[in-house]
Design a protein around this motif. Structure first.
Motif, PDB file in Angstrom:
ATOM      1  N   ARG A 193       0.794  -1.228   0.000  1.00 40.74           N
ATOM      2  CA  ARG A 193       0.000   0.000   0.000  1.00 40.74           C
ATOM      3  C   ARG A 193       0.824   1.275   0.000  1.00 40.74           C
ATOM      4  O   ARG A 193       0.270   2.362   0.164  1.00 40.74           O
ATOM      5  CB  ARG A 193      -0.917   0.018   1.235  1.00 40.74           C
ATOM      6  N   GLY A 194       2.152   1.152  -0.106  1.00 40.35           N
ATOM      7  CA  GLY A 194       2.965   2.368  -0.168  1.00 40.35           C
ATOM      8  C   GLY A 194       2.914   3.170   1.112  1.00 40.35           C
ATOM      9  O   GLY A 194       3.277   2.673   2.185  1.00 40.35           O
ATOM     10  N   TYR A 226      -6.257   7.215   4.674  1.00 40.65           N
ATOM     11  CA  TYR A 226      -5.779   6.177   3.767  1.00 40.65           C
ATOM     12  C   TYR A 226      -5.621   4.840   4.505  1.00 40.65           C
ATOM     13  O   TYR A 226      -5.957   3.779   3.981  1.00 40.65           O
ATOM     14  CB  TYR A 226      -4.443   6.618   3.163  1.00 40.65           C
ATOM     15  N   PHE A 317      -3.760   1.387  -3.790  1.00 45.06           N
ATOM     16  CA  PHE A 317      -2.468   2.054  -3.964  1.00 45.06           C
ATOM     17  C   PHE A 317      -2.315   2.591  -5.380  1.00 45.06           C
ATOM     18  O   PHE A 317      -1.821   3.701  -5.595  1.00 45.06           O
ATOM     19  CB  PHE A 317      -1.336   1.081  -3.631  1.00 45.06           C
ATOM     20  N   GLY A 318      -2.759   1.820  -6.361  1.00 48.21           N
ATOM     21  CA  GLY A 318      -2.667   2.278  -7.746  1.00 48.21           C
ATOM     22  C   GLY A 318      -3.441   3.568  -7.982  1.00 48.21           C
ATOM     23  O   GLY A 318      -2.975   4.465  -8.688  1.00 48.21           O
ATOM     24  N   GLU A 319      -4.597   3.666  -7.371  1.00 45.75           N
ATOM     25  CA  GLU A 319      -5.408   4.871  -7.551  1.00 45.75           C
ATOM     26  C   GLU A 319      -4.822   6.049  -6.784  1.00 45.75           C
ATOM     27  O   GLU A 319      -4.970   7.202  -7.195  1.00 45.75           O
ATOM     28  CB  GLU A 319      -6.853   4.582  -7.154  1.00 45.75           C
ATOM     29  N   LEU A 320      -4.143   5.786  -5.660  1.00 51.52           N
ATOM     30  CA  LEU A 320      -3.424   6.864  -4.971  1.00 51.52           C
ATOM     31  C   LEU A 320      -2.305   7.408  -5.846  1.00 51.52           C
ATOM     32  O   LEU A 320      -2.120   8.636  -5.957  1.00 51.52           O
ATOM     33  CB  LEU A 320      -2.863   6.354  -3.649  1.00 51.52           C
ATOM     34  N   LEU A 321      -1.556   6.506  -6.484  1.00 49.74           N
ATOM     35  CA  LEU A 321      -0.465   6.944  -7.355  1.00 49.74           C
ATOM     36  C   LEU A 321      -0.996   7.780  -8.523  1.00 49.74           C
ATOM     37  O   LEU A 321      -0.381   8.775  -8.920  1.00 49.74           O
ATOM     38  CB  LEU A 321       0.300   5.728  -7.884  1.00 49.74           C
ATOM     39  N   GLN A 322      -2.127   7.377  -9.039  1.00 45.33           N
ATOM     40  CA  GLN A 322      -2.697   8.090 -10.183  1.00 45.33           C
ATOM     41  C   GLN A 322      -3.259   9.452  -9.778  1.00 45.33           C
ATOM     42  O   GLN A 322      -3.075  10.447 -10.491  1.00 45.33           O
ATOM     43  CB  GLN A 322      -3.796   7.248 -10.817  1.00 45.33           C
ATOM     44  N   GLY A 324      -2.559  11.082  -6.844  1.00 48.92           N
ATOM     45  CA  GLY A 324      -1.649  11.865  -6.011  1.00 48.92           C
ATOM     46  C   GLY A 324      -2.168  12.102  -4.610  1.00 48.92           C
ATOM     47  O   GLY A 324      -1.598  12.899  -3.858  1.00 48.92           O
ATOM     48  N   LYS A 325      -3.223  11.416  -4.243  1.00 55.25           N
ATOM     49  CA  LYS A 325      -3.809  11.539  -2.908  1.00 55.25           C
ATOM     50  C   LYS A 325      -4.689  10.320  -2.653  1.00 55.25           C
ATOM     51  O   LYS A 325      -5.051   9.603  -3.597  1.00 55.25           O
ATOM     52  CB  LYS A 325      -4.634  12.824  -2.784  1.00 55.25           C
TER      53      LYS A 325
END
Length: 490
Positions: A193-194, A226, A317-322, A324-325
């Motif tokens: 989950r970064g 998060y 996690f992928g959607e957070l990376l995309q 930025g939050k």
């Protein structure tokens, strides 16, 4: 089926009443009590994660009359270790020292001493390893698992009220005397989950982290919202994996369960988790009735859209990376769960499934790896004291940020009450409890001397820290310990 034959609990005597903490910090007491609990514990200056673990292990050995020579595995689960090389062997050394002082045999020399680390799930991973040990090459021996942690957050942070400290030890045997653990049908889940709750070592060298904080503290890097999304998503995946192994629906399992024990970072989180699982269960059940439909109607949600969301695969996690939050990947499920928690129907279900041990854990705070075992210990002790028959399946649902979860079916064994009577969770909470005032709390929290603390209690204690760093001998930073004998059962 292997399982647990005994449990013991240790919490430090230094207590922070959250009602007083609210007065010091200007926080709303009624909200804090409902969301977090009533108090938390702090380790005394002479304590650390290893002394607390040793206290719990020694109590376990003495209360359950364990022959230390039978113990072939001593496993430690923690995320608060003070040494990056050793862990469980330090606990072993402390326990051996105490056993010798008490005139008892030391732990077996061929005892394995692994440490397990995965945030708050380390204790459950240690338990699973011990169960596999007694089911395999250690079948003729016993194992001891101890989960021990210190949860601390910066003063003024959103996590400050969710601190805590303590340890829980468990005696694991092939033929258990307290409860059996159904490893064959346990569910697992994990996903990276970064920037969830983390403790990256590099933070100690960054002035942005260290400039305004007291030295030597182990405050995590965390993102509350998060982390909540991660908790809910991961326990759902582990729960689903268990259900698939059991070949039972979520609705039927919850309807037939006798008691549920979740990882508990604070009071409200397990309730959020249960409501989240119930929304998923009800949306997939033809027998859901009107309760979910009413919640959807009240929130202006489409029941069909909710069902589609619960069935969809999403990457937190992928959607957070995309984006930025943090992104809420289950907004409809969360909204329905929030309304469901307010219904009489859910309150009744939560009381039936999560009522055991509830009052005790309101006093504990967050124990990280020990939070779930502590709740389980308190619940079993309460069930025995109140004459409650645990005549159905139970569930231990563990979680560790980062992120992973375990969903494990449990069931008490015949005569479990005898073993439950020796747990001593209530005694641990009551023993030598000392309420800190504001000045004492802030001094301890910041690593300064606290004036007016009670005298050194009997038990395990850090006596000094090594300072030598010569070519021929080095012990820099290594802690030395002592043990002062206590009466049995204390």
């Amino acid at each position: 089926m292997p399982g647990v034959s005994g449990m013991s609990v240790y919490v430090p005597p230094l207590r922070v009443p959250l009602e007083a903490w609210c007065a010091w910090t200007g926080q709303p007491w009624e909200k804090i009590r409902a969301v977090v609990g009533r108090s938390f514990r702090m380790p005394a200056p002479h304590e650390n994660v290893y002394t607390m673990a040793a206290e719990a292990v020694l109590r376990l050995i003495r209360r359950y009359d364990v022959d230390p020579r039978r113990v072939g595995l001593l496993a430690l689960g923690t995320e608060s270790g003070r040494d990056n090389s050793a862990g469980a062997v330090i606990v072993r050394g402390l326990v051996d020292q105490a056993l010798a002082r008490l005139g008892l045999p030391r732990l077996a020399r061929n005892c394995e001493v692994p440490e397990f680390k995965h945030a708050c799930l380390g204790g459950i991973y240690a338990l699973k390893s011990a169960l596999r040990y007694v089911r395999g090459d250690g079948a003729d021996r016993a194992a001891i698992v101890v989960a021990s942690d210190i949860a601390e957050y910066a003063r003024g942070s959103s996590g400050e009220q969710t601190q805590g400290a303590g340890a829980v030890a468990m005696l694991v045997e092939r033929e258990p005397k307290l409860f059996a653990v159904d490893l064959d049908h346990a569910g697992s889940a994990s996903a990276y989950r970064g920037p969830d709750f983390r403790k990256p070592f590099a933070r100690h060298f960054d002035t942005g982290y260290a400039a305004h904080l007291p030295p030597g503290r182990d405050f995590p890097v965390f993102s509350g919202k998060y982390s909540t999304f991660a908790y809910l998503d991961e326990i759902a995946h582990a729960f689903d994996d268990m259900l698939a192994r059991l070949r039972i629906s979520a609705h039927d399992f919850l309807d037939g369960a006798r008691a549920l024990f979740f990882h508990r970072p604070y009071q409200m989180m397990p309730l959020q988790g249960l409501a989240f699982l119930y929304v998923r269960a009800l949306s997939a059940s033809a027998r859901a009735g009107d309760v979910l439909a009413n919640c959807c109607h009240e929130a202006g949600l489409s029941l069909q859209a909710l069902k589609s969301e619960t069935a969809a695969a999403r990457d937190l996690f992928g959607e957070l990376l995309q984006a930025g939050k943090p992104v809420d990947i289950r907004p409809l499920t969360g909204a329905a769960a929030s309304l469901l928690r307010k219904t009489d129907w859910f309150r009744g279900a939560a009381d039936r499934l999560m009522g055991l041990g509830h009052d005790s854990v309101m006093e504990l705070g967050n124990l990280y790896t020990a939070a779930l075992p502590a709740w389980l210990a308190a619940g079993l002790e309460e069930a025995d004291a109140d004459g409650i028959e645990l005549d159905g399946p139970m569930l231990a649902l563990g979680y560790g940020s980062g992120d992973a979860a375990e969903s494990i079916p449990l069931r008490v064994v015949d005569g479990w009450q005898t073993a439950a009577r020796k747990i001593g969770a209530r005694d641990a909470l009551a023993a030598a409890s000392f309420d800190l005032d504001q000045a004492q709390y802030e001094a301890l929290h910041d690593g300064r001397e606290a004036i007016g603390l009670p005298p050194l209690h009997k038990g395990f204690s850090i006596t000094r820290v090594g300072r030598d760093y010569a070519d021929d001998f080095q012990d820099l930073g290594i802690e030395y310990y002592d043990y002062i004998a206590v009466d049995e059962g204390s």
